[in-house]
Write a protein that holds these residues in place. Sequence first.
Motif, PDB file in Angstrom:
ATOM      1  N   TYR B 128       0.833  -1.215   0.000  1.00  0.00           N
ATOM      2  CA  TYR B 128       0.000   0.000   0.000  1.00  0.00           C
ATOM      3  C   TYR B 128       0.866   1.262   0.000  1.00  0.00           C
ATOM      4  O   TYR B 128       0.461   2.301  -0.475  1.00  0.00           O
ATOM      5  CB  TYR B 128      -0.931   0.028   1.218  1.00  0.00           C
ATOM      6  CG  TYR B 128      -2.071  -0.945   1.127  1.00  0.00           C
ATOM      7  CD1 TYR B 128      -3.243  -0.599   0.441  1.00  0.00           C
ATOM      8  CD2 TYR B 128      -1.981  -2.200   1.709  1.00  0.00           C
ATOM      9  CE1 TYR B 128      -4.291  -1.512   0.344  1.00  0.00           C
ATOM     10  CE2 TYR B 128      -3.016  -3.103   1.614  1.00  0.00           C
ATOM     11  CZ  TYR B 128      -4.165  -2.757   0.935  1.00  0.00           C
ATOM     12  OH  TYR B 128      -5.201  -3.643   0.834  1.00  0.00           O
ATOM     13  N   TRP B 132      -0.473   1.198  -5.830  1.00  0.00           N
ATOM     14  CA  TRP B 132      -1.913   0.986  -5.729  1.00  0.00           C
ATOM     15  C   TRP B 132      -2.206  -0.495  -5.594  1.00  0.00           C
ATOM     16  O   TRP B 132      -1.709  -1.300  -6.371  1.00  0.00           O
ATOM     17  CB  TRP B 132      -2.607   1.552  -6.972  1.00  0.00           C
ATOM     18  CG  TRP B 132      -2.424   3.052  -7.076  1.00  0.00           C
ATOM     19  CD1 TRP B 132      -1.447   3.709  -7.749  1.00  0.00           C
ATOM     20  CD2 TRP B 132      -3.232   4.047  -6.451  1.00  0.00           C
ATOM     21  NE1 TRP B 132      -1.587   5.078  -7.597  1.00  0.00           N
ATOM     22  CE2 TRP B 132      -2.693   5.296  -6.793  1.00  0.00           C
ATOM     23  CE3 TRP B 132      -4.363   4.011  -5.627  1.00  0.00           C
ATOM     24  CZ2 TRP B 132      -3.234   6.505  -6.357  1.00  0.00           C
ATOM     25  CZ3 TRP B 132      -4.910   5.197  -5.201  1.00  0.00           C
ATOM     26  CH2 TRP B 132      -4.347   6.434  -5.553  1.00  0.00           C
ATOM     27  N   VAL B 133      -3.008  -0.844  -4.638  1.00  0.00           N
ATOM     28  CA  VAL B 133      -3.367  -2.248  -4.414  1.00  0.00           C
ATOM     29  C   VAL B 133      -4.810  -2.443  -4.859  1.00  0.00           C
ATOM     30  O   VAL B 133      -5.708  -1.749  -4.388  1.00  0.00           O
ATOM     31  CB  VAL B 133      -3.205  -2.642  -2.924  1.00  0.00           C
ATOM     32  CG1 VAL B 133      -3.586  -4.095  -2.708  1.00  0.00           C
ATOM     33  CG2 VAL B 133      -1.769  -2.384  -2.464  1.00  0.00           C
ATOM     34  N   GLU B 134      -4.981  -3.368  -5.771  1.00  0.00           N
ATOM     35  CA  GLU B 134      -6.302  -3.501  -6.395  1.00  0.00           C
ATOM     36  C   GLU B 134      -7.152  -4.564  -5.712  1.00  0.00           C
ATOM     37  O   GLU B 134      -6.658  -5.639  -5.372  1.00  0.00           O
ATOM     38  CB  GLU B 134      -6.131  -3.849  -7.880  1.00  0.00           C
ATOM     39  CG  GLU B 134      -7.458  -3.886  -8.607  1.00  0.00           C
ATOM     40  CD  GLU B 134      -7.288  -3.836 -10.123  1.00  0.00           C
ATOM     41  OE1 GLU B 134      -6.524  -2.977 -10.618  1.00  0.00           O
ATOM     42  OE2 GLU B 134      -7.914  -4.660 -10.796  1.00  0.00           O
ATOM     43  N   HIS B 135      -8.447  -4.238  -5.506  1.00  0.00           N
ATOM     44  CA  HIS B 135      -9.418  -5.182  -4.944  1.00  0.00           C
ATOM     45  C   HIS B 135     -10.661  -5.151  -5.823  1.00  0.00           C
ATOM     46  O   HIS B 135     -11.315  -4.107  -5.898  1.00  0.00           O
ATOM     47  CB  HIS B 135      -9.842  -4.776  -3.530  1.00  0.00           C
ATOM     48  CG  HIS B 135      -8.713  -4.653  -2.566  1.00  0.00           C
ATOM     49  ND1 HIS B 135      -8.247  -5.709  -1.821  1.00  0.00           N
ATOM     50  CD2 HIS B 135      -7.936  -3.596  -2.234  1.00  0.00           C
ATOM     51  CE1 HIS B 135      -7.237  -5.294  -1.057  1.00  0.00           C
ATOM     52  NE2 HIS B 135      -7.028  -4.011  -1.302  1.00  0.00           N
ATOM     53  N   ARG B 142     -13.320  -2.024  -9.846  1.00  0.00           N
ATOM     54  CA  ARG B 142     -12.015  -2.377  -9.305  1.00  0.00           C
ATOM     55  C   ARG B 142     -11.563  -1.232  -8.395  1.00  0.00           C
ATOM     56  O   ARG B 142     -11.420  -0.107  -8.866  1.00  0.00           O
ATOM     57  CB  ARG B 142     -11.024  -2.602 -10.450  1.00  0.00           C
ATOM     58  CG  ARG B 142     -11.273  -3.941 -11.172  1.00  0.00           C
ATOM     59  CD  ARG B 142     -10.422  -4.071 -12.417  1.00  0.00           C
ATOM     60  NE  ARG B 142     -10.769  -3.074 -13.420  1.00  0.00           N
ATOM     61  CZ  ARG B 142      -9.896  -2.497 -14.250  1.00  0.00           C
ATOM     62  NH1 ARG B 142      -8.630  -2.822 -14.204  1.00  0.00           N
ATOM     63  NH2 ARG B 142     -10.297  -1.587 -15.134  1.00  0.00           N
ATOM     64  N   ARG B 144      -8.805   0.488  -6.235  1.00  0.00           N
ATOM     65  CA  ARG B 144      -7.358   0.520  -6.003  1.00  0.00           C
ATOM     66  C   ARG B 144      -7.091   1.480  -4.856  1.00  0.00           C
ATOM     67  O   ARG B 144      -7.608   2.597  -4.849  1.00  0.00           O
ATOM     68  CB  ARG B 144      -6.611   0.998  -7.249  1.00  0.00           C
ATOM     69  CG  ARG B 144      -6.632   0.046  -8.408  1.00  0.00           C
ATOM     70  CD  ARG B 144      -7.590   0.540  -9.497  1.00  0.00           C
ATOM     71  NE  ARG B 144      -7.382  -0.188 -10.733  1.00  0.00           N
ATOM     72  CZ  ARG B 144      -7.121   0.408 -11.898  1.00  0.00           C
ATOM     73  NH1 ARG B 144      -7.080   1.719 -11.986  1.00  0.00           N
ATOM     74  NH2 ARG B 144      -6.937  -0.317 -12.980  1.00  0.00           N
ATOM     75  N   ARG B 146      -4.209   3.282  -2.168  1.00  0.00           N
ATOM     76  CA  ARG B 146      -2.796   3.560  -1.854  1.00  0.00           C
ATOM     77  C   ARG B 146      -2.722   4.443  -0.599  1.00  0.00           C
ATOM     78  O   ARG B 146      -3.566   5.322  -0.412  1.00  0.00           O
ATOM     79  CB  ARG B 146      -2.129   4.270  -3.029  1.00  0.00           C
ATOM     80  CG  ARG B 146      -0.665   4.544  -2.727  1.00  0.00           C
ATOM     81  CD  ARG B 146       0.171   4.865  -3.944  1.00  0.00           C
ATOM     82  NE  ARG B 146       1.581   4.867  -3.541  1.00  0.00           N
ATOM     83  CZ  ARG B 146       2.591   5.258  -4.303  1.00  0.00           C
ATOM     84  NH1 ARG B 146       2.352   5.656  -5.550  1.00  0.00           N
ATOM     85  NH2 ARG B 146       3.829   5.238  -3.857  1.00  0.00           N
ATOM     86  N   ASP B 469      -8.767   4.778  -5.832  1.00  0.00           N
ATOM     87  CA  ASP B 469      -8.987   4.958  -7.270  1.00  0.00           C
ATOM     88  C   ASP B 469      -9.982   3.882  -7.672  1.00  0.00           C
ATOM     89  O   ASP B 469      -9.679   2.690  -7.593  1.00  0.00           O
ATOM     90  CB  ASP B 469      -7.643   4.809  -7.992  1.00  0.00           C
ATOM     91  CG  ASP B 469      -7.815   4.559  -9.484  1.00  0.00           C
ATOM     92  OD1 ASP B 469      -8.938   4.769 -10.020  1.00  0.00           O
ATOM     93  OD2 ASP B 469      -6.819   4.155 -10.119  1.00  0.00           O
ATOM     94  N   CYS B 471     -12.237   2.079 -10.454  1.00  0.00           N
ATOM     95  CA  CYS B 471     -12.311   1.867 -11.892  1.00  0.00           C
ATOM     96  C   CYS B 471     -13.646   1.211 -12.204  1.00  0.00           C
ATOM     97  O   CYS B 471     -13.877   0.067 -11.785  1.00  0.00           O
ATOM     98  CB  CYS B 471     -11.160   0.952 -12.282  1.00  0.00           C
ATOM     99  SG  CYS B 471     -10.429   1.395 -13.816  1.00  0.00           S
TER     100      CYS B 471
END
Lengths: 475, 478
Positions: B128, B132-135, B142, B144, B146, B469, B471
Amino acid sequence: MSESISQAAEHLRRDPAGFFGNSITRMHTIPRDELAALQLEAANQCFAEQRRTIEMVGKQAARVGLSTITQFDDLVPMLFAHSMYKSYPSSLLDKKRFDLVMRWLSKLTPVDLSGVDVAGCDSIDEWIDRMDAQTPLGLITSSGTTGTLSIIPKAKADAIRSMETWRLFFFQRFGTEPRPEDVTPVVDVIWPNHASGKLGHLRLAALLKTHFTGNDPSRFHALYSDAVSTDLMFLASKLQRAAAKGELDRLEIDPQLLARKDEFEALQRRKPEEMKAFLNRMTTQLRGRRIFITGASFLLVDMAKEGFARGIEKCFAPDSVCVSGGGTKGMVLPDDWAAQVKRFLGVREIKMGYGMSEVSALHMMCDHRRYHIQPWVIPFVLDPDTNAPLPRTGVQRGRAGFFDFASIGHWGGTISGDEVEIDWDTPCPCGQTSVHLADDIARYSERRGGDDKITCAATAEVHNEAVRFLAEFQG
Amino acid sequence: MSAFTVPLIIRGQVIEDNWVTFGGRGGIAEFSAPDPHKYVKQLRLRTPMDLRDMYDVSFEEILDVLQELGERLRLETNPHMQRAYEASLLTSDLTPGLLRYTYEQLLPSYFQKDVVREIAERGVGINYLEGWVEHPLRDGRRMRVRAFGARTLHIAAGNGPVIAAFSMIRNAITRSDAIIKMPSNDPLTGVAVARTLVDMAPDHPVTKHLSAAYWKGGDAEFETQLYRPENLEKIVAWGGFASVQHVTRYIQPGLELISFDPKNSASIIGKEAFASEATLREAASRAALDIGAANQNACTSARVIYVFSGTDEPGLKRLTRLGELIYASMLALPEFISTKPKRYDPELRGHVAALRLDDEWFHVIGGEAGEGAVIVSRLPEAVDFAPMLSCRTANLVPVDDLTQVTAAVTAYTQTVGIYPESLKEELRDQLPLFGAQRLVSLGFASNPTLAAPQDGMEPIRRMCKWIVDECCEWPSGA
């Protein structure tokens, strides 16, 4: 002196005022060496007696291996901190185990308390009233920020003795031998405070009421008619302690105490009216009379302000007496506070005294702003951190200690929380021969760590700040 | 006369000018520092954009910088740290033996790569911090996330020289900009560490986002210029109630407070301690360490110790024996862990001396020479002056059952050291309800780790700004 030194010392212990023929001039012109010899003998007599009759004194003497006092500094390990008078578990008061409190208290006084009947006693006020009725003691209480109540087993005789000697200093002038009417004057007493209570200064009220008025209680005029309840003081202490320990969420309050909290609030609401009536009485009924008034400086300043607002100056006869002291309680006084008070009252001077509950003496300030130690009290200046005695020569600043060898109800050796300065060698220009303190007396607790010294460990100091915050928060 | 000087460090610049004196009251040595009023504008980070340079630096590089800094803090070779150590001898409540160990061993150790990596991983999650860590979420978007740094003021406490260093480490790994306000009872240590960093890497972004300064806490003229949302996003406050309370007046939308409130700690010893002579001695040694470490100056130090000894006469006898063993163990602690206190609180001494003369409710072991004492309660209650316990003075309280130990824990309790482990497991779901924040095996209270939550929160996560973020797919044909 025709008495032997041991007889003379005995006389000084038992009746300090009488020893000096009720003359404050004689009290404070005795040569230092002569007084020192008497004091050492008197201290020995007092110690020899009370190490047998007061359990805690005997224990401490045994611990430090003291059998006779050959010099004043021998007494230093025998001075008790104020904490001695609150060294019982305060839960005993919560549980109303007055029998157990008395078992503890009996170790601090020569008075036998075993016969006191406390059956069915369900408040501190009632317990102290019973002690008043059944024993020679008039207990003095004070509440601390640690949430405990200190209890000093003061003898009624000690309180009367100190009141009688106070009186000499209020109505005599140093350098002039007293007339009979200076020894037992009759005046109206104005008491800008609660009429009674078991706190040190409120105990005084009862004595002023009789001893200053020619035993005419109608000449005693208190600001508030009610007493300060010791139970309420204890409740206030407990609230502080709970806040300090982060336990307000689980504070359990005795329903009886809670009921009295309402009563206390009612009294608070009544105060403005009583204040008004009090000021009216002062400025009409008592106008022009010779009065005696005593109170903390900030109280007197408030009164003067009220008086000026009514257009009143020189309210009383010019031979009236005003005595103050007791610190400012954290309030900032105007620079000309004394002039304001004098202008309002119409007195020539405000007599200032320094004293504490544990010691039955008020040390009076002279014209050169030095507090002169009364001859039945031996003063000490101690290292503030270690309590080791500082030399009894030159100018020394440190923690004040006192030994009052005239005390009969409790041990007269005390370590104070006050920073004082004694000039041992320079005679005071006022002409008194006695040991004298500078006027800048300060509490160590207020002095230490006042800066932004930060520590994340929650010490009592920050707890107390929390307590103050809470008090403000609740308005 | 100033005993020492405290330079001002502002983002790589060492300022030794416009000296004014501070302290000199209430046992604090007088010292000189540049007039903070002349530098308040310079202390502000002009724009958050200036933090961008931190994002050009990899996490590994930050670790390298901290590791090297730690190596350069060695007392024998670093004149800045030597001066800080000398100054702390004057200002600190700690004794020379304890201070020497802290400067020589403890302080540098926190900067080691593995240590910092663990702090970052447990305290935030390095991925982190690095990007950016995406979930993927249930509705198809999606997410993201950080963790960004923030412009942060740290108000350090002075009861341990390591506290400013904690702030520096947390600041670097979160890619934040720190202004560290030094405490009056340890004004130089943090400055010395920051200055060492300036000597080592004057232009490195980690250096460029570290300032260390002294100003008098409560200086409203100074504070109102600095403590504003346009200059700072967060304030991390250590310290006593008054100082934390004081800071709250500046808190407003856009300026957040992370507060390490004043805290105390306690211990609980189960009946298992009395199973054998060996267990009794072990429990005593552990308790002695929790009381004595850092001379009981830390918020983690044990003060009141509740013991399942029983409250009857045999129980009180057992408790007294434990008290004697604890006292003996405490005195036997090595000089780098615990010593006779520098100054024994005179008010506390009065309380202890009073109890010593009357054995009915409390029994006092030791304490005559100001070396510390163990007060054994003879009723299931702590002494009334418990909030005052310090200078290696502890209070053992006998209890019969679990209901009595909840008194050990209040809203002000941080650490509870417990023996044995089985009792800890029994208590761990109840005590936090009353306020305990850290339960630890007895004997380890004063050995906290920065890789764990602190004071009931996760401070490093709170020091970050958590940015999302999202998406989302626009439906085709819409």
